[in-house]
Design an enzyme around this catalytic site. Structure first.
Site, short mmCIF file in Angstrom:
data_model
loop_
_atom_site.label_atom_id
_atom_site.label_comp_id
_atom_site.label_asym_id
_atom_site.label_seq_id
_atom_site.Cartn_x
_atom_site.Cartn_y
_atom_site.Cartn_z
N ASP A 159 -74.06 22.34 -67.39
CA ASP A 159 -73.01 21.33 -67.22
C ASP A 159 -72.28 21.55 -65.89
O ASP A 159 -71.95 20.59 -65.19
CB ASP A 159 -72.03 21.41 -68.40
CG ASP A 159 -72.77 21.37 -69.73
OD1 ASP A 159 -73.52 20.41 -69.94
OD2 ASP A 159 -72.64 22.32 -70.53
N HIS A 187 -70.61 22.88 -75.48
CA HIS A 187 -71.74 22.26 -74.76
C HIS A 187 -72.18 21.05 -75.58
O HIS A 187 -73.07 21.13 -76.42
CB HIS A 187 -72.90 23.23 -74.58
CG HIS A 187 -74.14 22.55 -74.07
ND1 HIS A 187 -74.23 22.06 -72.79
CD2 HIS A 187 -75.30 22.23 -74.69
CE1 HIS A 187 -75.41 21.47 -72.65
NE2 HIS A 187 -76.08 21.57 -73.78
#
Ligand code: NAI
Length: 328
Positions: A159, A187
């Site tokens: 990310d 996540h």
């Protein structure tokens, strides 16, 4: 010759494994001076495919690869491992919602956590990639009472990498010009890429990118939804970029983070930024180069950011509720 580091990887016959193992063997993860023994841990029905992967690793003729060991169970597979990369798991099937995935994968991580507890090296470090990675790391941590909690981490580096690449494109600079991008939380699509403290060549992002609506809306939603967009485009989930991020995660863990920067890792919360202690929550961290890290606690979050943190924390609590019977 230096004593090799034992790196155990689960799911090595899967898509991420197919990129990851070759990067580890090449020295991208632990550097050009560290020999490695790979301990590859699969489920019994994937062992034949794993044999093929091992043949390819042989054929890579990697100088640093001091051994390849194949296992069909975590007790043998994690024996004396210094680093455990828990990639394997059950993928999200058709019609499964996130809660189903949480429930289906949970028991895998109790067994693996216990195996790490009982068999891994005393200095073991664990990273979880298999989704839902924060909650899987929480389960593994609870199943390993003799291993210090802070040794359990989950991967949000993909990310961070996605966010950096997006900002670099928008600002017309290179990725190396971007620093201090913190990923907070889970996540998942609630994760919060905190751009207010991110810098482009030393200047704060909101001072360089004047399109604040883009930052607050499109930037965040694009990072959050990138996994899904990749699945739609390639018909399979991110694998090479995930493997690359896993390499980055471990390399950063064992490298001193520059004083004026940080990296994002999901780690056990210490209560920093008001997040409940013990949740595996992604934070900006600084690593000391010897396998320890500390959470960067001095970012001044505005109300916008605080609200985002609450949303992702709430989702992690929901996931924890689903697996509470697996937590000790
Ligand atoms: P894949 O389905 O291609 O491979 C998974 C592998 O895990 C298979 O070889 C399977 O046999 C193995 N496996 C299943 N249960 C196991 C167990 N109990 N022990 C050892 N191995 C086991 O999946 P892929 O694409 O390699 O992804 C792996 C995981 O990584 C998935 O959970 C995926 O959602 C997650 N992921 C996480 C990302 C992150 O940023 N944290 C990014 C991308 C994927």
């Amino acid at each position: 010759m230096t004593t090799p580091i034992r790196v155990a990887v689960t799911g090595p016959a899967g898509s991420i494994g197919y990129s990851l193992l070759f990067r580890i063997a090449s020295g991208s993860m632990l550097g050009p001076d560290t020999p490695i023994i790979l301990q590859l841990v699969e489920i019994p029905r994937a062992m034949q495919a794993l044999e093929g992967v091992a043949m390819e690793l042989d054929d890579g003729a990697f100088d640093l690869l001091a051994g390849i060991e194949l296992y069909d169970n975590p007790n043998d597979g994690f024996k004396d491992a210094n680093i455990c990369m828990l990639v394997g798991g059950m993928p999200r099937g058709k019609g499964m919602v996130r809660a189903d995935l949480v429930e289906a994968n949970g028991p895998i991580f109790t067994g693996q956590g216990k195996a790490i507890n009982d068999h891994a090296a005393d200095d073991v470090r664990v990273m979880v990639v298999g989704n839902p990675c924060n909650t899987n790391a929480l389960i593994a941590m609870h199943s390993a009472p003799d291993v210090p909690n802070e040794r359990f981490t989950a991967m949000t580096r993909l990310d961070q990498n996605r966010g950096k690449a997006l900002l670099a494109k928008k600002a017309g600079v290179s990725v190396s010009d971007i620093s201090n991008l913190a990923i907070f939380g889970n996540h998942s699509n609630t994760m919060y890429p905190h751009f207010f403290d991110t810098k482009i060549n030393g200047k704060l992002v909101p001072d360089v990118i004047s399109d604040h609506k883009w930052l607050e809306e499109d930037f965040i939603s694009t990072v959050q939804g990138r996994g899904k967009a990749i699945i739609e485009a390639r018909g399979a989930s991110s694998a090479a970029s995930a493997a690359s991020a896993a390499v980055d995660h471990v390399r950063s863990w064992f490298t001193e983070t520059p004083k004026d920067d940080f990296v994002s890792m999901a780690v056990p919360s210490t209560g920093a930024y008001g997040i409940e202690e013990g949740l595996i929550f992604s934070y900006p961290v600084r690593c000391d180069g010897k396998g320890s890290y500390e959470i960067v606690e001095n970012l001044e979050l505005n109300d916008f950011a605080i609200e985002k943190l609450k949303v992702t924390e709430a989702q992690l609590k929901e996931e924890r509720e689903i697996v509470k019977h697996l937590l000790k």
